[in-house]
Scaffold this active site. Sequence first.
Site, PDB file in Angstrom:
ATOM      1  N   LYS A  43       0.833  -1.205   0.000  1.00 46.64           N
ATOM      2  CA  LYS A  43       0.000   0.000   0.000  1.00 46.64           C
ATOM      3  C   LYS A  43       0.872   1.262   0.000  1.00 46.64           C
ATOM      4  O   LYS A  43       2.077   1.199   0.283  1.00 46.64           O
ATOM      5  CB  LYS A  43      -0.927  -0.034   1.207  1.00 46.64           C
TER       6      LYS A  43
ATOM      7  N   TYR B  41     -12.216  -3.077  -3.798  1.00 46.67           N
ATOM      8  CA  TYR B  41     -12.834  -3.028  -2.468  1.00 46.67           C
ATOM      9  C   TYR B  41     -14.370  -3.016  -2.541  1.00 46.67           C
ATOM     10  O   TYR B  41     -15.025  -2.556  -1.602  1.00 46.67           O
ATOM     11  CB  TYR B  41     -12.333  -1.808  -1.705  1.00 46.67           C
TER      12      TYR B  41
ATOM     13  N   ASN C  52      -1.847   0.159   7.176  1.00 45.71           N
ATOM     14  CA  ASN C  52      -1.446  -1.210   7.502  1.00 45.71           C
ATOM     15  C   ASN C  52      -0.583  -1.858   6.431  1.00 45.71           C
ATOM     16  O   ASN C  52      -0.448  -3.076   6.391  1.00 45.71           O
ATOM     17  CB  ASN C  52      -2.650  -2.053   7.911  1.00 45.71           C
TER      18      ASN C  52
ATOM     19  N   HIS D 131      -1.929  -5.149   1.485  1.00 42.20           N
ATOM     20  CA  HIS D 131      -3.176  -5.887   1.264  1.00 42.20           C
ATOM     21  C   HIS D 131      -2.822  -7.334   0.981  1.00 42.20           C
ATOM     22  O   HIS D 131      -1.877  -7.595   0.227  1.00 42.20           O
ATOM     23  CB  HIS D 131      -3.956  -5.325   0.073  1.00 42.20           C
TER      24      HIS D 131
ATOM     25  N   GLU E  83      -9.382 -11.208  -7.107  1.00 40.20           N
ATOM     26  CA  GLU E  83      -8.401 -10.119  -7.049  1.00 40.20           C
ATOM     27  C   GLU E  83      -7.212 -10.371  -7.990  1.00 40.20           C
ATOM     28  O   GLU E  83      -6.736  -9.427  -8.644  1.00 40.20           O
ATOM     29  CB  GLU E  83      -7.919  -9.947  -5.612  1.00 40.20           C
TER      30      GLU E  83
HETATM   31  N1  UDP Z   1     -10.131  -0.562   6.992  1.00 42.23           N
HETATM   32  C1  UDP Z   1     -10.211   0.608   7.745  1.00 42.23           C
HETATM   33  N2  UDP Z   1     -10.949   0.606   8.889  1.00 42.23           N
HETATM   34  C2  UDP Z   1     -11.585  -0.510   9.337  1.00 42.23           C
HETATM   35  C3  UDP Z   1     -11.508  -1.691   8.575  1.00 42.23           C
HETATM   36  C4  UDP Z   1     -10.775  -1.693   7.406  1.00 42.23           C
HETATM   37  O1  UDP Z   1      -9.627   1.624   7.371  1.00 42.23           O
HETATM   38  O2  UDP Z   1     -12.230  -0.453  10.401  1.00 42.23           O
HETATM   39  C5  UDP Z   1      -9.341  -0.562   5.744  1.00 42.23           C
HETATM   40  C6  UDP Z   1      -7.946  -1.131   5.969  1.00 42.23           C
HETATM   41  O3  UDP Z   1      -7.030  -0.438   5.109  1.00 42.23           O
HETATM   42  C7  UDP Z   1      -8.112  -2.566   5.536  1.00 42.23           C
HETATM   43  C8  UDP Z   1      -9.056  -2.387   4.348  1.00 42.23           C
HETATM   44  O4  UDP Z   1      -9.964  -1.380   4.777  1.00 42.23           O
HETATM   45  O5  UDP Z   1      -6.878  -3.169   5.214  1.00 42.23           O
HETATM   46  C9  UDP Z   1      -9.818  -3.628   3.940  1.00 42.23           C
HETATM   47  O6  UDP Z   1     -10.575  -4.088   5.051  1.00 42.23           O
HETATM   48  P1  UDP Z   1     -10.664  -5.640   5.371  1.00 42.23           P
HETATM   49  O7  UDP Z   1     -11.666  -5.800   6.451  1.00 42.23           O
HETATM   50  O8  UDP Z   1     -10.818  -6.416   4.111  1.00 42.23           O
HETATM   51  O9  UDP Z   1      -9.213  -5.927   6.035  1.00 42.23           O
HETATM   52  P2  UDP Z   1      -7.929  -6.701   5.470  1.00 42.23           P
HETATM   53  O10 UDP Z   1      -8.438  -7.829   4.612  1.00 42.23           O
HETATM   54  O11 UDP Z   1      -7.099  -5.710   4.683  1.00 42.23           O
HETATM   55  O12 UDP Z   1      -7.201  -7.181   6.690  1.00 42.23           O
HETATM   56 MG    MG Z   2      -9.879  -7.981   3.144  1.00 36.76          MG
END
Ligand code: UDP
Ligand code: MG
Length: 153
Positions: A11, A51, A125, A128, A139
């Site tokens: 990212k 997303y 974080n 991805h 994806e």
């Molecule tokens: N995200 C965020 N706030 C939240 C949950 C998710 O900003 O409360 C963002 C974060 O960058 C995350 C992305 O949305 O990596 C995708 O969310 P997901 O729940 O799919 O998490 P991941 O699969 O990336 O762990």
């Molecule tokens: Mg996810």
Amino acid sequence: MATEETLVLIKPDGNKRRLTGLVIDRLDASGLELVAAKMVSVSESLAKEHYALLSDKPFFPNLIRYIRGEFHGFKDHRILALVYRGENAIKKTREVTGATNPEQAAPGTIRGSFGRITTDGQFENVIHASGDAADAAREVALWFKPEEILPRG
Ligand code: UDP
Ligand code: MG
């Protein structure tokens, strides 16, 4: 367990903070094979499609800005996209990645080591990683053409 492929994105915070090599080093250590890599200029439509399942979340608009580099000064929206292949690749990559919230990510995971939450609450974080088999298939096909991925040997 069959051989799987999974999508990884470094990212914009990872790129900006010069963490690309460290992230790839962690993924290398997992024993998975890197089979595709490219820099992508992330259009708004690609970001929204990637997303799509989160489009009703309150953080969605900022998530689209984040993944397009708009918080980190990337006017060309650049991101490094990778495909890893191997036994159990999806789960292994998620384990190395750590929990979504960097404050809850285990020490030693990529997010636990390098992630943070900004003072205005944005998760940074770093990476991805596809969440499950259905996400991974969708994806990988969204980000890569078949001929951009090394054939299975
Ligand atoms: N995200 C965020 N706030 C939240 C949950 C998710 O900003 O409360 C963002 C974060 O960058 C995350 C992305 O949305 O990596 C995708 O969310 P997901 O729940 O799919 O998490 P991941 O699969 O990336 O762990
Ligand atoms: Mg996810």
